[in-house]
Design a protein around this motif. Structure first.
Motif, PDB file in Angstrom:
ATOM      1  N   HIS A   1      -0.143   8.698   9.303  1.00  0.00           N
ATOM      2  CA  HIS A   1      -0.317   8.766   7.847  1.00  0.00           C
ATOM      3  C   HIS A   1      -1.793   8.894   7.504  1.00  0.00           C
ATOM      4  O   HIS A   1      -2.653   8.820   8.380  1.00  0.00           O
ATOM      5  CB  HIS A   1       0.320   7.557   7.141  1.00  0.00           C
ATOM      6  N   SER A   2      -2.071   9.119   6.221  1.00  0.00           N
ATOM      7  CA  SER A   2      -3.473   9.219   5.804  1.00  0.00           C
ATOM      8  C   SER A   2      -3.611   8.673   4.391  1.00  0.00           C
ATOM      9  O   SER A   2      -2.617   8.474   3.691  1.00  0.00           O
ATOM     10  CB  SER A   2      -3.927  10.677   5.839  1.00  0.00           C
ATOM     11  N   ASN A   3      -4.850   8.472   3.993  1.00  0.00           N
ATOM     12  CA  ASN A   3      -5.172   8.056   2.637  1.00  0.00           C
ATOM     13  C   ASN A   3      -4.433   6.795   2.167  1.00  0.00           C
ATOM     14  O   ASN A   3      -3.876   6.768   1.075  1.00  0.00           O
ATOM     15  CB  ASN A   3      -4.877   9.234   1.683  1.00  0.00           C
ATOM     16  N   PRO A   4      -4.408   5.754   3.010  1.00  0.00           N
ATOM     17  CA  PRO A   4      -3.746   4.530   2.544  1.00  0.00           C
ATOM     18  C   PRO A   4      -4.526   3.883   1.395  1.00  0.00           C
ATOM     19  O   PRO A   4      -5.753   3.858   1.417  1.00  0.00           O
ATOM     20  CB  PRO A   4      -3.752   3.623   3.778  1.00  0.00           C
ATOM     21  N   GLN A   5      -3.799   3.451   0.395  1.00  0.00           N
ATOM     22  CA  GLN A   5      -4.425   2.805  -0.765  1.00  0.00           C
ATOM     23  C   GLN A   5      -3.688   1.503  -1.047  1.00  0.00           C
ATOM     24  O   GLN A   5      -2.466   1.525  -1.226  1.00  0.00           O
ATOM     25  CB  GLN A   5      -4.271   3.683  -2.004  1.00  0.00           C
TER      26      GLN A   5
ATOM     27  N   ARG B   1       1.450   3.647  -8.459  1.00  0.00           N
ATOM     28  CA  ARG B   1       0.213   4.328  -8.092  1.00  0.00           C
ATOM     29  C   ARG B   1      -0.653   4.559  -9.328  1.00  0.00           C
ATOM     30  O   ARG B   1      -1.866   4.373  -9.286  1.00  0.00           O
ATOM     31  CB  ARG B   1       0.534   5.652  -7.402  1.00  0.00           C
TER      32      ARG B   1
ATOM     33  N   TYR C   1       0.835  -1.204   0.000  1.00  0.00           N
ATOM     34  CA  TYR C   1       0.000   0.000   0.000  1.00  0.00           C
ATOM     35  C   TYR C   1       0.864   1.246   0.000  1.00  0.00           C
ATOM     36  O   TYR C   1       2.057   1.204   0.333  1.00  0.00           O
ATOM     37  CB  TYR C   1      -0.967   0.008   1.204  1.00  0.00           C
TER      38      TYR C   1
ATOM     39  N   SER D   1       0.680   5.441   1.235  1.00  0.00           N
ATOM     40  CA  SER D   1      -0.081   6.411   2.015  1.00  0.00           C
ATOM     41  C   SER D   1       0.672   7.724   2.066  1.00  0.00           C
ATOM     42  O   SER D   1       1.835   7.801   1.655  1.00  0.00           O
ATOM     43  CB  SER D   1      -0.340   5.878   3.425  1.00  0.00           C
ATOM     44  N   ASN D   2       0.004   8.742   2.572  1.00  0.00           N
ATOM     45  CA  ASN D   2       0.636  10.049   2.713  1.00  0.00           C
ATOM     46  C   ASN D   2       1.107  10.212   4.150  1.00  0.00           C
ATOM     47  O   ASN D   2       0.315  10.071   5.079  1.00  0.00           O
ATOM     48  CB  ASN D   2      -0.379  11.158   2.389  1.00  0.00           C
ATOM     49  N   ARG D   3       2.361  10.511   4.293  1.00  0.00           N
ATOM     50  CA  ARG D   3       2.894  10.754   5.631  1.00  0.00           C
ATOM     51  C   ARG D   3       2.269  12.038   6.185  1.00  0.00           C
ATOM     52  O   ARG D   3       2.166  13.041   5.471  1.00  0.00           O
ATOM     53  CB  ARG D   3       4.419  10.919   5.508  1.00  0.00           C
TER      54      ARG D   3
ATOM     55  N   LEU E   1      -4.154   1.084   9.393  1.00  0.00           N
ATOM     56  CA  LEU E   1      -5.128   1.997   8.784  1.00  0.00           C
ATOM     57  C   LEU E   1      -5.523   3.128   9.720  1.00  0.00           C
ATOM     58  O   LEU E   1      -5.766   4.251   9.306  1.00  0.00           O
ATOM     59  CB  LEU E   1      -6.416   1.226   8.435  1.00  0.00           C
TER      60      LEU E   1
END
Ligand SMILES: Cc1cc2nc3c(=O)[nH]c(=O)nc-3n(C[C@H](O)[C@H](O)[C@H](O)COP(=O)(O)O)c2cc1C
Length: 135
Positions: free
Chosen positions: A70-74, A108, A6, A8-10, A65
Motif C-alpha cells: 500500500h501507499s500514502n497511509p494517513q 477522509r 488509517y 491507505s491506497n492499495r 507503514l
C-alpha cells in the motif's frame, strides 16, 4: 490502550492473494501483541483499525507503514481508549467492494478536523452495523 484508524491506497498491482497474505500475518501476529481490529478493503483503498496497548499498536503501525502493498497511509484518528470495538477479531476483514465507500470518504474528508473519541466510536459502531447488515 489506544485505537488507531488509517486509510491507505492499495498498490494497484497486488493480487487478492497478497491481500489475503496480509490477513494471515495479522491473524498470526496480532493475538501475540494483544491487537484487535478490522481491515476493510475495496475501491483501491485499505482502511484499518488497530486497537491494543499503545506500544504494540504503534510498533505494528510503523511496520505497516513500510509495507509496499500500500501507499500514502494517513492516520484519520488516534485516541486512548479503555474498551475495544473489535474485541473478538484479531483482524476482521471486509471486502468493501459491494459496499458504499461513502462512509470512508466522509472520514477522509474530516481528516483535518479533530474527531472526538465518542463521535468516532459511534461512527465505527454504526459502520460495523451497516457492514454486518450488508452481508
Ligand atoms: C494494509 C495493511 C495492513 C496490515 N495489517 C497488519 C496487521 O494488522 N498485523 C500484522 O502483523 N501485519 C499487518 N500487515 C503486514 C505488515 O506490514 C508486515 O508485513 C507484517 O507485520 C510482517 O509480519 P511477519 O514479520 O510475521 O512476516 C499489514 C499490511 C498492510 C499493507
Amino acid at each position: 490502550m489506544i485505537r488507531l484508524l488509517y486509510l491507505s491506497n492499495r498498490t494497484p498491482t497486488i493480487s487478492d492473494e497478497q491481500v489475503y497474505d496480509i490477513l494471515v500475518s495479522a491473524r498470526r501476529n496480532n493475538p501475540i501483541n494483544s491487537i484487535t481490529g478490522i481491515l476493510i478493503h475495496g475501491g483501491g483503498l485499505f482502511m484499518q483499525v488497530l486497537e491494543g496497548p499503545e506500544q504494540e499498536v504503534l510498533r505494528q503501525y510503523v511496520k505497516i507503514l513500510n509495507d509496499h502493498r500500500h501507499s500514502n497511509p494517513q492516520i484519520l484518528h488516534i485516541s486512548p481508549t479503555n474498551n475495544r470495538i473489535f474485541e473478538k477479531w484479531s483482524m476482521g476483514a471486509i471486502d468493501g467492494d459491494p459496499l458504499q465507500f461513502q462512509y470512508i470518504s466522509e472520514l477522509r474528508a474530516r481528516r483535518l478536523e479533530v474527531i472526538e473519541a465518542k463521535t468516532f466510536t459511534d461512527t465505527m459502531r454504526e459502520f460495523v452495523k451497516r457492514l454486518t447488515a450488508a452481508k
